[in-house]
Scaffold this motif. Structure first.
Motif, PDB file in Angstrom:
ATOM      1  N   GLU A  88       2.025   2.154   8.086  1.00  0.00           N
ATOM      2  CA  GLU A  88       1.979   2.563   6.041  1.00  0.00           C
ATOM      3  C   GLU A  88       2.344   3.809   6.489  1.00  0.00           C
ATOM      4  O   GLU A  88       3.208   4.525   5.569  1.00  0.00           O
TER       5      GLU A  88
ATOM      6  N   THR B 107      -5.580  -3.056  -1.055  1.00  0.00           N
ATOM      7  CA  THR B 107      -5.773  -2.868   0.284  1.00  0.00           C
ATOM      8  C   THR B 107      -6.466  -1.414   0.571  1.00  0.00           C
ATOM      9  O   THR B 107      -5.479  -0.878   0.195  1.00  0.00           O
TER      10      THR B 107
ATOM     11  N   VAL C  80       0.881  -1.103   0.148  1.00  0.00           N
ATOM     12  CA  VAL C  80       0.106   0.649  -0.133  1.00  0.00           C
ATOM     13  C   VAL C  80       0.878   0.954  -0.121  1.00  0.00           C
ATOM     14  O   VAL C  80       0.467   2.301  -1.148  1.00  0.00           O
TER      15      VAL C  80
END
Lengths: 895, 227
Positions: free
Chosen positions: A783, B218, A750
């Motif tokens: 992230e 995702t 991601v």
């Protein structure tokens, strides 16, 4: 040669006098009835007429009409009533008077003793408080009440006056007004019944008011006043550098003891010192011979020392073997040139045996003037009750031992009788006597002697086996034995007592030293207070309490959770302690102020401020603390005060430091914001305005480029805003982790996706182990960490260089390493790069808020992980962070 | 896909956003209606009869969630929510309540348009589609076959169900909860680790590079989508 140099002491004194304080005017008279109160009221009325605010604090008219007439027209503060021993008394209401705060207050009878329950025990202390509050006071006093003249007055009138006023009150008074009338007039008044003296039978009155007495007292009063004027003149001259003969700086020393005769000596020393305008010392020499001293003696000693202090002496207590030697040593050190000593009334024989102190002094004095004051009273005999309670260890042990020794020795001697001979035999019997004396003391030694004699007589002296003495010469031996026993025994037991006494002193010294050492090390306030309490409890028997003011200024017991049960501390005691805190003076049990209190309260003073109060209730009944113990306590108190102050100051310093740090961050934040927001805004506004205004000028390509500028600028601002928000959340502690099971590869994917174009231009090598376990973390935050690290990696590396990401399992952690090719980070900066707003100094051209790594650190540490940077060999830099793997039941994963 | 005549209702209190969307969406051929607040949005949803609603969550009068719930009481019109960063719980709640997809502010226009198209596609697709295609991925529902670049991919039962659910949603996001309920059942709503493991496995099987997935995307903190 006359010098015009200013005498510094005089100058200081004159400065002190100019302090804004109330002025005291004393109307001094030789006896009662001269009209002091009347004169005072007259003057007061004059002042009132001038417009001064005059108020009566306390007046004794004794019912005389003339005096009463003067009282009319003056405001009177109503007295307060006090109960004492079932009767009601009236006393001056000090608080009301202070609250009223007139310019002048009239307080009659300066020497009066207040009823217990008043704040101070003496009225002159009340007057001092009034003066401190800035109120001028007029008061009256008879010459017989002056402390330093007390014994002279007693000699004159044969009446000892107990209510005395310390001389310093008179010395510090602004004015002394002598009120005097001819003696005949006074006697006339007496006959007319115009003089009223409390509590004296008429006979005593008559006795007191004999003409001779009155004249003598008048002379005393006149002389005193004259002397004072003379002194004032002299001081004035000195302070203003008026030429005059400077007195050589004299110093007087007086040797005091526990005898009441010392009182006389002290007063005499004072008079001498005053007349010479000299400082004076009062010294007590403790000799081992006089140890141990009884409670009674201790009391007297304390009284005498206190008297000397009150009269203005510097007191000292020294230990030494020879009184004269010690005195001379001090005299030499302190440049004493006058010594006062009392001529004791011992017999010549006693003096011959013990040596007279006075004689020794005179012999060795070398240039010091010795004044020998004859004694008036016989020295008191004190019962030899030892003050130190040594538990008697006499048990059967010594007696049995002695018996055995004697028996054993007899057998021994008998065996070698012929060899030894009678002389040696006797001497051998001396041995157990010596031994018993040294080991056990007088009584066992005597027993030893007696037993030895008996055995010797029985076994060796003809006729043997019977206790008779044929030869009287043997009596001498017995006598000597006994003498030895007694002397040795006495010496030995005295030695033991001395040792234990010295040990006690040593303990208190060690305690003090230990306390100061410990306190130097302690940083935390409560543990320091705890230590102080402990140490004091070890040294002084009694209950101890420490009080510090809270934020509101109210006293509270510290440390807060001390598990001590105080039986004596209640609201009254707290009030006393509060008074001590406000005034900075000692008060309570054993002092002159607020004597009704159960405990003694000592202010903790640091740098002229009172920062707390130490309260002690001594255990031994009403035992006032010795001056030695009080000194020790005051030493503790000042140590404690300094330490508490130190901690408070360091707390303040820490706060100041935090404030500075916070300031620094705010400044950095502002700078960062202003620069990092304005720069992209500049390019956005510039590009947009360009496009809007120059619609036709730009071709498609140019337009595209400008638009891209705008986009980049906006994105940068977005990043900055996000960073700031993240940082704010981390700082505020409101960072909530949404912990869920995460696949790190997923997160990485991601992050890479989010990075977009800039990352696509580089070669990115990803190494991961197979079957990496899931970790419990906040997906979004991790992230963010990866994105920040990747952005950093991009920023600090060349355009074409590659990046590496490695994910590995290391025991209970996952280790993620982000590596880029670039300049090494200087060693000293390696830890600092994770600080807020820290920018590397190597490349100033690289933009950024300096927050990225700090945010990473905050997030990783919130996950109980670690993050750090290393320089890899040959031009590579890595940032590594770890995340803990939770030891979850792996069975659940086998789906 | 034709967008002519497709009506989109924009519910947002910020005039700049409304203006931006109006200009952009109109340029792409959509008919755009506006509402300034939640109540007006609800009214216009009934009156304007939009084919899609873009709903901002931070409205002055009503909670975005309430608007979604109320609309869902009588309509299945696709709803895309606009939300701020870090409000994953809001997104999840709205998605679970019936919103179809979301876009985070500040958003990319292209992303928004893609999501609009995806959401609209759902209407067009009937219930009886035999196969679904996502790029080089083809899911044959009738035969329970999955083909990647025409090569069959062996999936376990659960993997297939998971993929099917994602595919059936036509590219819209599904929350973790929705996926867990749908594939494993309501008791497994919280067992996120199951999901992680299976997504990982699926990716390894159907993605060219599992670390740079092209299909199974995702959505951090929210869920997954299949593109």
């Amino acid at each position: 040669m006359e010098e015009k140099r200013l005498n510094p002491d005089a100058l200081l004194a004159s400065i002190k006098r100019e302090e804004p304080k109330g002025k005291l005017t004393i109307f001094l008279g030789a006896v009662a009835g001269v009209g002091k109160t009347y004169s005072m009221l007259q003057v007061a009325k004059e002042r009132l007429a001038e417009g001064t605010d005059v108020v009566i604090g306390w007046i004794e008219t004794h019912g005389r009409t003339e005096t009463e007439a003067l009282v009319q027209g003056l405001i009177k503060i109503p007295p307060r009533s006090l109960e004492y021993r079932g009767r009601t008394f009236q006393e001056m209401d000090l608080d009301a008077l202070i609250a009223r705060h007139p310019q002048v207050a009239l307080v009659d009878e300066l020497a009066h003793t207040n009823i217990p329950g008043s704040r101070h025990s003496r009225r002159y202390q009340d007057v001092e408080e009034l003066l401190t509050a800035g109120i001028d006071v007029y008061t009256t006093l008879n010459i017989q009440h002056v402390e330093s003249l007390n014994d002279i007055v007693a000699r004159i009138t044969e009446i000892t006056v107990h209510e005395t006023v310390p001389d310093r009150i008179l010395e510090e008074a602004f004015q002394i007004q002598l009120v005097d009338i001819p003696s005949e007039e006074l006697t006339q008044r007496l006959r007319e019944g115009k003089v009223y003296i409390v509590g004296q039978a008429e006979k005593a009155l008559k006795k007191f008011f004999r003409l001779g007495n009155i004249n003598a007292l008048r002379e005393l009063a006149l002389r005193y006043t004259a002397q004072r004027v003379d002194q004032q003149l002299s001081t004035y001259m000195q302070a203003h550098a008026i030429a005059g003969p400077w007195p050589v700086q004299e110093r007087v020393m007086v040797c005091i003891s526990a005898s009441p005769f010392s009182g006389q000596l002290i007063r005499a020393a004072r008079r001498l010192a005053t007349s010479l305008q000299a400082e004076w010392l009062a010294v007590y020499v403790e000799t081992p011979r006089r140890l141990p001293i009884s409670e009674e003696e201790k009391d007297f000693l304390v009284k005498n020392l206190r008297l000397a202090e009150e009269l203005g002496a510097e007191t000292m207590t020294v230990i030494g073997n020879d009184v004269a030697e010690e005195l001379l040593a001090i005299a030499k050190k302190r440049n004493v040139n006058q010594i006062l000593i009392g001529k004791p009334l011992h017999t010549k024989i006693w003096e011959w045996m013990h040596g007279s102190v006075a004689d020794k002094l005179i012999n060795k004095s070398e240039g010091i003037t010795i004044h020998v004051i004859p004694g008036r009273a016989k020295p008191m005999q004190f019962k030899q009750r030892p003050a130190v309670n040594i538990p008697k260890v006499y048990s059967f042990f010594p007696w049995v031992n002695i018996l055995l020794m004697e028996v054993f020795l007899t057998i021994l001697v008998k065996t070698f009788e012929s060899f030894l001979g009678p002389v040696n035999a006797v001497l051998i019997y001396l041995l157990p006597v010596l031994f018993s004396a040294l080991r056990w003391g007088v009584a066992p030694a005597v027993l030893s002697a007696v037993l030895g004699i008996i055995f010797f007589d029985f076994f060796f002296i003809p006729p043997t086996l019977s206790v008779t003495i044929a030869d009287l010469r043997y009596l001498i031996i017995f006598f000597i034995f006994l003498l030895v026993a007694l002397l040795m025994g006495t010496v030995a037991s005295r030695l033991h007592l001395q040792i234990s006494y010295a040990r006690r002193r040593e303990i208190s010294m060690i305690s003090l030293y230990g306390l100061s050492k410990e306190m130097a090390a302690l940083d935390e306030l409560d543990s320091l207070l705890q230590t102080v309490l402990q140490k004091i409890r070890q040294t002084i028997e009694g209950e101890v309490v420490l009080l510090l003011p809270d934020e509101g200024g109210k006293l509270e017991i510290r440390p807060k959770n001390s598990n001590q049960s105080l039986t004596f501390f209640d609201e009254n005691e707290r009030a006393v302690a509060t008074w001590v805190l406000e005034r900075g003076q000692v008060a309570g049990h054993g002092t002159d102020t607020l004597v009704g209190a159960a405990g003694l309260y000592i202010p903790l003073k640091a740098e002229q401020k009172t920062i707390g109060v130490l309260g002690i209730k001594p255990l031994k009944g009403q035992g006032n603390l010795q001056s030695q113990e009080k000194n020790l306590l005051e030493a503790f108190a000042s140590l404690a005060a300094m330490a508490v102050n130190r901690i408070k100051l360091s707390e303040q310093a820490q706060q100041a430091q935090l404030l500075t740090e916070s300031e620094r961050l705010h400044t950095a934040l502002f700078n960062s914001l202003s620069h990092d927001l304005r720069t992209p805004l500049a390019s956005i506004i510039g590009a947009v305005s360009g496009l809007l205004e120059g619609e036709d000028i730009y071709n498609a390509e140019a337009r595209r480029e400008l638009l891209q500028n705008i986009q980049q600028g906006a994105l940068r601002m977005n990043v900055l805003v996000n960073n700031l928000l993240d940082m704010a959340r981390l700082e505020s502690g409101r960072l909530q982790l949404n912990r869920e099971w995460c696949d790190l590869q997923d997160i990485l994917g991601v992050a890479i996706q989010r990075m977009g174009e800039p990352l696509k231009k580089r070669e990115l090598q990803i190494e991961t182990e197979i079957d990496l376990p899931l970790i419990k973390a906040d997906f979004v935050l991790i992230e963010q960490v990866l994105i920040n690290l990747l952005e950093n990696a991009l920023k600090y590396s060349q355009q074409k260089s590659s990046l590496q990401i490695a994910i590995r399992r290391k025991n209970n952690y996952l280790e993620i390493k982000v590596t880029n090719e670039g300049e090494a980070i200087p060693e000293e900066d390696l830890a600092h790069i994770f600080e807020k707003f820290y920018r590397s100094h190597i490349n100033k051209k690289i933009t950024g808020s300096g927050l990225g790594l700090a945010i990473c650190k905050g997030i990783i540490e919130a996950h109980q992980g670690r993050i750090w940077a290393v320089n890899q060999p040959i031009g590579k830099v890595s940032v590594i962070f770890t995340l803990p793997i939770e030891k979850k039941n792996l069975k659940a994963w086998n789906v | 896909m034709e967008s002519k005549g497709v009506r989109i209702l924009v519910v947002d209190d910020e005039i700049q956003i409304r203006r931006l969307l109006k200009v952009a969406l109109t340029a792409y051929g959509y008919e755009v209606g506006e509402a300034e607040c939640g109540q007006e949005g609800l009214n216009k949803a009934a009156l304007f009869k939009p084919d899609l609603i873009i709903l901002d969550l931070s409205l002055p009068d009503l909670e975005g969630l309430e608007v979604v719930q109320r609309i869902r009481e009588w309509s299945q019109v696709p709803i895309i929510i606009l939300s701020a960063r870090e409000h994953e719980e809001d997104k999840i709640a709205n998605l679970d309540a019936g919103a179809d997809d979301y876009v985070t502010k500040p958003f990319n226009m292209g992303e928004l348009l893609a999501r609009i198209r995806t959401a609209l596609r759902h209407i067009a697709v009937g219930k009886n589609e035999p196969a679904l295609e996502f790029g080089d991925l083809r899911i044959d529902l009738a035969h329970r076959l999955v083909l990647k670049v025409d090569q069959e991919v062996k999936l376990t039962h659960t993997e297939y169900d998971l993929l099917k659910m994602l595919a059936a949603n036509g590219g819209k996001v599904l929350t973790h909860r929705q996926l867990l309920r749908g594939v494993w059942g309501p008791d497994y709503e919280r067992e996120t680790h199951y999901l992680r493991v299976y997504i990982g496995q699926l990716r390894r099987k159907i993605e060219a590079d599992a670390t740079r997935p092209q299909h199974i995307i995702t959505e951090p903190g929210v869920g997954y989508r299949l593109v």
